[in-house]
Design an enzyme around this catalytic site. Structure first.
Site, PDB file in Angstrom:
ATOM      1  N   ASN A 291       0.829  -1.200   0.000  1.00 15.99           N
ATOM      2  CA  ASN A 291       0.000   0.000   0.000  1.00 15.99           C
ATOM      3  C   ASN A 291       0.860   1.244   0.000  1.00 15.99           C
ATOM      4  O   ASN A 291       1.972   1.256   0.515  1.00 15.99           O
ATOM      5  CB  ASN A 291      -0.943   0.011   1.214  1.00 15.99           C
ATOM      6  CG  ASN A 291      -0.229  -0.397   2.498  1.00 15.99           C
ATOM      7  OD1 ASN A 291       0.561   0.376   3.034  1.00 15.99           O
ATOM      8  ND2 ASN A 291      -0.486  -1.594   2.985  1.00 15.99           N
TER       9      ASN A 291
ATOM     10  N   SER B   4      -4.959  -2.089   6.361  1.00 23.06           N
ATOM     11  CA  SER B   4      -4.779  -2.468   7.765  1.00 23.06           C
ATOM     12  C   SER B   4      -3.489  -1.882   8.349  1.00 23.06           C
ATOM     13  O   SER B   4      -3.309  -1.872   9.559  1.00 23.06           O
ATOM     14  CB  SER B   4      -4.797  -3.994   7.904  1.00 23.06           C
ATOM     15  OG  SER B   4      -3.853  -4.574   7.050  1.00 23.06           O
TER      16      SER B   4
ATOM     17  N   HIS C 148       4.489   0.583   1.763  1.00 26.19           N
ATOM     18  CA  HIS C 148       4.733  -0.696   2.437  1.00 26.19           C
ATOM     19  C   HIS C 148       4.532  -1.800   1.413  1.00 26.19           C
ATOM     20  O   HIS C 148       3.527  -1.822   0.706  1.00 26.19           O
ATOM     21  CB  HIS C 148       3.763  -0.875   3.601  1.00 26.19           C
ATOM     22  CG  HIS C 148       3.829  -2.222   4.245  1.00 26.19           C
ATOM     23  ND1 HIS C 148       5.014  -2.771   4.685  1.00 26.19           N
ATOM     24  CD2 HIS C 148       2.869  -3.156   4.519  1.00 26.19           C
ATOM     25  CE1 HIS C 148       4.773  -3.966   5.203  1.00 26.19           C
ATOM     26  NE2 HIS C 148       3.490  -4.220   5.108  1.00 26.19           N
TER      27      HIS C 148
ATOM     28  N   HIS D  60       5.597  -6.254   0.535  1.00 21.79           N
ATOM     29  CA  HIS D  60       6.239  -7.505   0.949  1.00 21.79           C
ATOM     30  C   HIS D  60       7.116  -7.978  -0.206  1.00 21.79           C
ATOM     31  O   HIS D  60       7.100  -9.153  -0.560  1.00 21.79           O
ATOM     32  CB  HIS D  60       5.194  -8.565   1.311  1.00 21.79           C
ATOM     33  CG  HIS D  60       4.505  -8.329   2.618  1.00 21.79           C
ATOM     34  ND1 HIS D  60       4.061  -9.335   3.437  1.00 21.79           N
ATOM     35  CD2 HIS D  60       4.209  -7.178   3.269  1.00 21.79           C
ATOM     36  CE1 HIS D  60       3.495  -8.822   4.523  1.00 21.79           C
ATOM     37  NE2 HIS D  60       3.565  -7.514   4.437  1.00 21.79           N
TER      38      HIS D  60
ATOM     39  N   ASP E 223      24.811   5.113  -3.499  1.00 20.62           N
ATOM     40  CA  ASP E 223      24.144   6.187  -4.238  1.00 20.62           C
ATOM     41  C   ASP E 223      22.889   6.665  -3.496  1.00 20.62           C
ATOM     42  O   ASP E 223      22.398   7.767  -3.757  1.00 20.62           O
ATOM     43  CB  ASP E 223      23.721   5.709  -5.640  1.00 20.62           C
ATOM     44  CG  ASP E 223      24.883   5.707  -6.628  1.00 20.62           C
ATOM     45  OD1 ASP E 223      25.874   6.418  -6.398  1.00 20.62           O
ATOM     46  OD2 ASP E 223      24.786   4.980  -7.633  1.00 20.62           O
TER      47      ASP E 223
ATOM     48  N   HIS F 135       8.796  -9.002   9.465  1.00 21.81           N
ATOM     49  CA  HIS F 135       7.667  -8.515   8.707  1.00 21.81           C
ATOM     50  C   HIS F 135       8.114  -8.173   7.269  1.00 21.81           C
ATOM     51  O   HIS F 135       8.235  -9.086   6.453  1.00 21.81           O
ATOM     52  CB  HIS F 135       7.059  -7.317   9.445  1.00 21.81           C
ATOM     53  CG  HIS F 135       5.797  -6.783   8.863  1.00 21.81           C
ATOM     54  ND1 HIS F 135       4.991  -5.879   9.516  1.00 21.81           N
ATOM     55  CD2 HIS F 135       5.206  -6.995   7.664  1.00 21.81           C
ATOM     56  CE1 HIS F 135       3.957  -5.587   8.751  1.00 21.81           C
ATOM     57  NE2 HIS F 135       4.070  -6.251   7.633  1.00 21.81           N
TER      58      HIS F 135
ATOM     59  N   TYR G 214      24.689  14.697 -10.003  1.00 28.62           N
ATOM     60  CA  TYR G 214      23.903  13.683 -10.674  1.00 28.62           C
ATOM     61  C   TYR G 214      22.541  14.277 -11.019  1.00 28.62           C
ATOM     62  O   TYR G 214      21.968  15.018 -10.235  1.00 28.62           O
ATOM     63  CB  TYR G 214      23.733  12.460  -9.781  1.00 28.62           C
ATOM     64  CG  TYR G 214      22.922  11.364 -10.423  1.00 28.62           C
ATOM     65  CD1 TYR G 214      23.538  10.378 -11.194  1.00 28.62           C
ATOM     66  CD2 TYR G 214      21.547  11.348 -10.281  1.00 28.62           C
ATOM     67  CE1 TYR G 214      22.793   9.396 -11.802  1.00 28.62           C
ATOM     68  CE2 TYR G 214      20.798  10.362 -10.896  1.00 28.62           C
ATOM     69  CZ  TYR G 214      21.430   9.392 -11.654  1.00 28.62           C
ATOM     70  OH  TYR G 214      20.684   8.411 -12.265  1.00 28.62           O
TER      71      TYR G 214
END
Lengths: 232, 232, 232, 232
Positions: free
Chosen positions: A30, A76, A96, A98, A121, A172, A230
């Site tokens: 999310n 959640s 967030h 996984h 970098d 997690h 850069y």
């Protein structure tokens, strides 16, 4: 027309980048986008697949994690986002996921060592892995506490969220942030890339040299700070 | 119409191959194309995503690394390209990427051993990994020194840039080159493939036999030299 | 219109499957299709990228490896194909690739152990890896000798090419075959899949149990032999 | 129009998800969908490639594994599906694949340890690996016995098929199930993801901490049970 349309659009666009960048499957991630004047953020609704998202489905939440506008339940992980926005006043977006390799480092509960210039970098220290939470924190207001766990980890290591825009939460998965939701998504993709290369590096050399301090400094300053050269 | 249009087009085409071949994410790579008569090269602008590139955005630079034409800043690795073009008169294109497996070998600071004929079809020795630079070199003109580090590595190992068209820069990532930018991109993709297979080989057999000298010679001569019989 | 058009089309179709199945990059592979009445086979021309192939570019070669029709040079592996067709009268197609995992096992010079039913569905023994050739064989007619090395390996292990349709050539890469070129391509993809899963199995359990004899037999007989009940 | 059209469509849709989710190559997988009123299920025909499937080709089978309607042979794993449907009255769909990482764990004959919240979001225990079958079971009615082996494994570990919707069959590959075929396919994709991350976790840390009991409980209850707050 909602007065939150701009952050809904911004959160939607950033959320839709996650499956394109192979950072999520199904609903495992999310992104949120904050409006600092209104003190609310737009976040993905919980459990809704990416292909069914639209800007107007983004839920508007205040910095205590309470829904301000929207018919759907917010992600959640909303309270974790709220805590970070409340304490870190300069960030504009949070992600967030996984994602596979970053999550594996989080599960292994190890910081990701700085082995090369791709890492340098973007940040000058190991990517921190916050310790697993105490049972008390978990049983209590878990997602709220996850936010504090992240903040506490940076404090203990004397790091600033302005320099370090990514973290692993032990057992997690990763959280990243940035000045905009788009930048936070970029950081999630960079983290996944660094995480994969760090594992491969250890598989090729079981005691790989850490990056020299001078090279860390050089590469970081190429991209950041007053003498950066850069980009445009 | 710029008189450099031909190398801008050539550099653009070659740059656009990098994301298609999964050798870069975001802006992590650059290709240049040289015109040996004009003694200038066209190179990717710094920090510009591939989907926003166009031939006219390629920056024209001379062999001292100075911009000759173009409104954008050239890649931050421009001076490395300039040094290599200046010292190696037969090359027409240079590529720099942070491709996953080749970068992992660079981070592990190991040469890639010649384990098979895929490798031997392209070069007859281990793919060299240049040592990490001294602090002095890093603090000084870093990208300039990266070029010399590459040249010095080949010299020390008594290798010619004509035979060896790829190298790892320790702690950093690969550089490849060739008679044309297209050939240099081909070499980057081949290097990534060899790098992945070499790691897997060591995972399957922790003491894999190196390729026999006779087989190295045979495969290389199939593709190169007076008696080659590969291709049309 | 060539009288070899049917095998040119068949070889072309099978060759075009290799990049789609992620078994080759650039020109690292070739498929041939034989006509047993005419005693010639159609094979990919050497060094021609897949996107430039067309059926009429397939080169027609006899069982001594001599070109019968076609303006292009045939694949440099043509003599290996010729030897196998000459000695194994029941095969209709041959494939050679440098697919990543199968090539890594070939470079590691190990047979692929039968760890599961995916393997047993296709063959009842370890997938053999032919030993690296002697210097004499390499210096001589190398591709010709590669064919004999393959034939010899099966003979020594008392295996029939009718039961075992895939082999690794030590230090080199896999060859597969089958009743048709399409079946041979299928075998190349299955081999790559088995090769990857076998490595992962050893990484998960450093002393994995080999598949039980009864289960090997059962799975193989499901797909092959008089009592098979797999497929239509 | 068949009275089984609804489960044929449902089984077809779910089967077509397998190649899209990279869970199968060729014909290495199958999904079935049951109608609990009619006590029959629709299942993929054996050996038919996914691109040639259509809803009307799905074979209708009863809970003893006998074909009720359909011109094609049902999947060779049909009896395993039948046994599970017969004994587990609450499931609506079953999936069998040879997906790469889950199959590697099955071949290694190890349960997948619960290392992180991605796993805990879906089940609170290690993903079980059923032992390899006895020779007697294999020689007998093999696919029938595979069903009993799965049921027995859960019983021995005192687990319910309502809580645990995925299993590895030792030496073979995974089976998953769920209230609908779509949910069973979701479980196959989640299992593959967890299987890959668990291997990577062990590669990053050779003695990774198992997930704390409190965190397992928390994550599972977020998604399941009376106080769940995930989804809409």
């Amino acid at each position: 027309m909602s007065k939150y349309e701009h952050i809904q659009q911004s959160a939607f666009d950033a959320n839709m980048q996650l499956p394109k960048l192979n950072l999520v499957i199904f609903t495992f991630g999310n992104v949120s986008a904050i409006d600092r004047n209104l003190n609310v953020f737009a976040i993905k609704p919980s459990g809704v697949p990416y292909q069914e998202l639209s800007p107007d489905k983004m839920v508007i939440v205040d910095l205590d994690g309470k829904v301000v506008e929207g018919k759907l339940h917010p992600s959640s992980d909303t309270k974790t986002h709220a805590v970070l926005y409340k304490h870190w006043e300069d960030i504009g977006g949070i992600v967030h996921t996984h994602s596979t390799y970053a999550t594996a480092w989080a599960q292994a509960q190890r910081d990701i060592p700085v082995f090369g210039t791709t890492h340098a970098d973007h940040l000058v220290v190991d990517i921190p892995c916050a310790a697993a939470m105490s049972d008390e924190m978990i049983i209590g207001d878990y997602e709220h506490q996850t936010g504090f766990q992240i903040i506490e980890c940076l404090k203990t290591k004397e790091l600033s969220y302005r320099d370090i825009e990514m973290i692993l939460v032990g057992n997690h998965a990763p959280f990243t942030w940035g000045s905009t939701p788009e930048k936070a998504v970029y950081n999630s993709a960079v983290l996944e890339n660094i995480a994969q290369m760090a594992l491969l590096t250890e598989q090729i050399n079981n005691n790989p040299p850490r990056l020299k301090a001078s090279l860390i400094k050089k590469h970081f300053e190429r991209k950041h700070g007053p003498d950066s050269y850069y980009g445009q």
